[in-house]
Scaffold this active site. Structure first.
Site, PDB file in Angstrom:
ATOM      1  NE  ARG A  53       0.180   1.332   3.480  1.00 58.71           N
ATOM      2  CZ  ARG A  53       1.087   2.218   3.775  1.00 58.71           C
ATOM      3  NH1 ARG A  53       2.363   1.870   3.864  1.00 58.71           N
ATOM      4  NH2 ARG A  53       0.799   3.483   3.977  1.00 58.71           N
ATOM      5  N   GLY A  54       0.295   2.423  -0.013  1.00 60.40           N
ATOM      6  CA  GLY A  54       1.086   3.638  -0.181  1.00 60.40           C
ATOM      7  C   GLY A  54       1.154   3.944  -1.673  1.00 60.40           C
ATOM      8  CD  GLN A 203      -3.164   2.602   6.981  1.00 63.52           C
ATOM      9  OE1 GLN A 203      -3.757   3.016   7.985  1.00 63.52           O
ATOM     10  NE2 GLN A 203      -3.742   2.531   5.813  1.00 63.52           N
ATOM     11  CG  ASP A 244      -2.913   8.074  -1.297  1.00 60.99           C
ATOM     12  OD1 ASP A 244      -2.697   8.484  -0.138  1.00 60.99           O
ATOM     13  OD2 ASP A 244      -2.700   6.907  -1.653  1.00 60.99           O
ATOM     14  CE  LYS A 255      -5.241   5.725   4.451  1.00 58.22           C
ATOM     15  NZ  LYS A 255      -6.205   4.876   3.722  1.00 58.22           N
TER      16      LYS A 255
HETATM   17  O1  MRU Z   1      -4.418   3.349   2.314  1.00 61.13           O
HETATM   18  P1  MRU Z   1      -2.931   3.505   2.255  1.00 61.13           P
HETATM   19  O2  MRU Z   1      -2.217   2.885   3.413  1.00 61.13           O
HETATM   20  O3  MRU Z   1      -2.377   3.054   0.918  1.00 61.13           O
HETATM   21  O4  MRU Z   1      -2.723   5.071   2.352  1.00 61.13           O
HETATM   22  C1  MRU Z   1      -1.432   5.612   2.338  1.00 61.13           C
HETATM   23  C2  MRU Z   1      -1.407   7.080   2.509  1.00 61.13           C
HETATM   24  O5  MRU Z   1      -2.412   7.702   2.706  1.00 61.13           O
HETATM   25  C3  MRU Z   1      -0.083   7.751   2.333  1.00 61.13           C
HETATM   26  O6  MRU Z   1      -0.029   8.911   3.102  1.00 61.13           O
HETATM   27  C4  MRU Z   1       0.079   8.123   0.859  1.00 61.13           C
HETATM   28  O7  MRU Z   1      -0.081   6.992   0.043  1.00 61.13           O
HETATM   29  C5  MRU Z   1       1.378   8.741   0.590  1.00 61.13           C
HETATM   30  S1  MRU Z   1       2.621   7.502   0.585  1.00 61.13           S
HETATM   31  C6  MRU Z   1       4.146   8.091   0.347  1.00 61.13           C
END
Ligand code: MRU
Length: 364
Positions: A53-54, A203, A244, A255
């Site tokens: 994820r990320g 997370q 994202d 997030k």
């Molecule tokens: O749902 P996730 O865990 O994929 O969300 C991740 C985030 O919101 C991060 O802040 C975002 O992807 C930036 S990652 C460098």
């Protein structure tokens, strides 16, 4: 990234040169395990189930998903099928679309027998580019933290609040929001991180705390609602989050809960920065609030929590009454006006269309 004494990336090719290996992020921090991905279906599952994820890592993994697809069947129909399936796994992070589009643009031009080799090469380039971008974000963010530290009289500690996990686990290496923190720590600045736990999937509590711990960066996990209070008490020098998808006007989708942190920062004159890699800018979108699709995830992520018992068993338990209704919007949008600036691989800029266009004139 450092795990014990060993250096890892969050995704790599297996020794056989074709299967893809990832760290299973659903098992951290209690268990370190890797998963071997052998097909586009494996990749689809890994992204959907958040084993990876990320935003940047989702993009890199999607690129390898198309490589595995090309290895199995390099026909245009098969690649288009895999493209659609991979794109549908997570709708908010634009890096997935960016990486898949780049891959397709390269592959479709080639005769089918050359596609698999080119796909692996191009996926590896996407990974290397992500590492270079994040390292550069780290350098630009370090200058910002150094200045803040000097303005504080270079005494005490520098308190950074972050939300979710925008560290090395969310990228191929370094992270985005955490890259400046690793650089500052390594440069001897006494940086301390307030890590929002980040309900519902935690997370921050599980991944950010784990990776900061592996690197030896002092940190404290807080509940999501503590940030405003800490800011009122003068205990936060700067907020840095990831993103994202960022619209060309500078609205940041990240997030769920990021927006509330930005509001609290605004009310308390705490600088609020977003670490923004170029591939996370969606130049096709102007108004982030109206136009960015927000992923709705399974309400069970809200009604159940997973953790380790004192006996060492990892279990999930219900925290709501049986039959309770829950909603699980996964992301929110922070309007550009609440953001002090973007830390990009090309430098720091104001959160606006003009600021982004100045640093990325080639994309506007
Ligand atoms: O749902 P996730 O865990 O994929 O969300 C991740 C985030 O919101 C991060 O802040 C975002 O992807 C930036 S990652 C460098």
């Amino acid at each position: 990234m450092r795990i014990g004494e060993r250096h890892y990336r969050s995704i790599w090719l297996s020794e056989d040169g074709w299967a893809v290996e990832i760290i299973d992020q659903t098992r951290l921090p209690h268990d370190f395990a890797t998963i071997r991905l052998e097909s586009p279906d494996d990749v689809e599952r890994a992204i959907r189930e958040m084993e990876v994820r990320g935003a940047p890592l989702i993009g890199a993994t999607g690129a390898y998903g198309l490589s595995l697809a090309a290895r199995g069947d390099p026909s245009t129909e098969a690649l288009e099928r895999a493209y659609k399936a991979l794109l549908a796994t997570r709708p908010t992070a634009v890096n997935l679309r960016w990486a898949l589009d780049h891959m397709m643009a390269v592959l479709i031009q080639l005769p089918p027998e050359q596609r698999a080799e080119a796909a692996y090469r191009h996926a590896a380039d996407i990974c290397d580019e992500d590492v270079a971008i994040n390292e550069s974000i780290g350098r630009h963010g370090l200058s910002l933290l150094e200045n803040l530290w000097q303005a504080k009289g270079a005494s005490g500690r520098l308190d950074v609040l972050t939300h979710c996990n925008a560290g090395w686990l969310a990228t191929v290496d370094w992270g985005t929001a955490l890259a400046p923190i690793y650089k500052a720590h390594d440069a001897g600045i006494p940086v301390h991180v307030w890590a929002d736990e980040t309900r519902p999937r935690n997370q921050g509590a599980s991944l950010t705390a784990w990776e900061l711990g592996q690197h030896g960066v002092p940190h404290t996990v807080i509940v999501d609602n503590a940030g405003g209070h800490l800011m009122q008490r003068g205990l936060v020098d700067i907020c840095i989050t990831g993103t994202d998808r960022t619209s060309r006007h500078g609205d940041v989708c990240n997030k769920i809960g990021t927006y509330l942190k930005a509001l609290a920062a605004w009310d308390n004159n705490v600088p609020f920065y977003v670490a923004l890699p170029g591939p996370t800018i969606d130049w096709t979108i102007a108004d982030g609030i109206a136009e960015i699709p927000i992923e709705e995830r399974d309400p069970a992520e809200v009604t159940r929590v997973t953790g380790r018992t004192r006996e060492g068993h990892v279990v999930s338990v219900d925290i709501t009454p049986a039959g309770a209704t829950a909603a699980n919007p996964s992301f929110d949008v922070t309007p550009a006006r609440l953001i002090t600036g973007f830390i990009t691989e090309r430098g720091v800029c104001e959160a606006s269309e003009a600021g982004l266009a100045r640093l990325f004139p080639d994309h506007g």
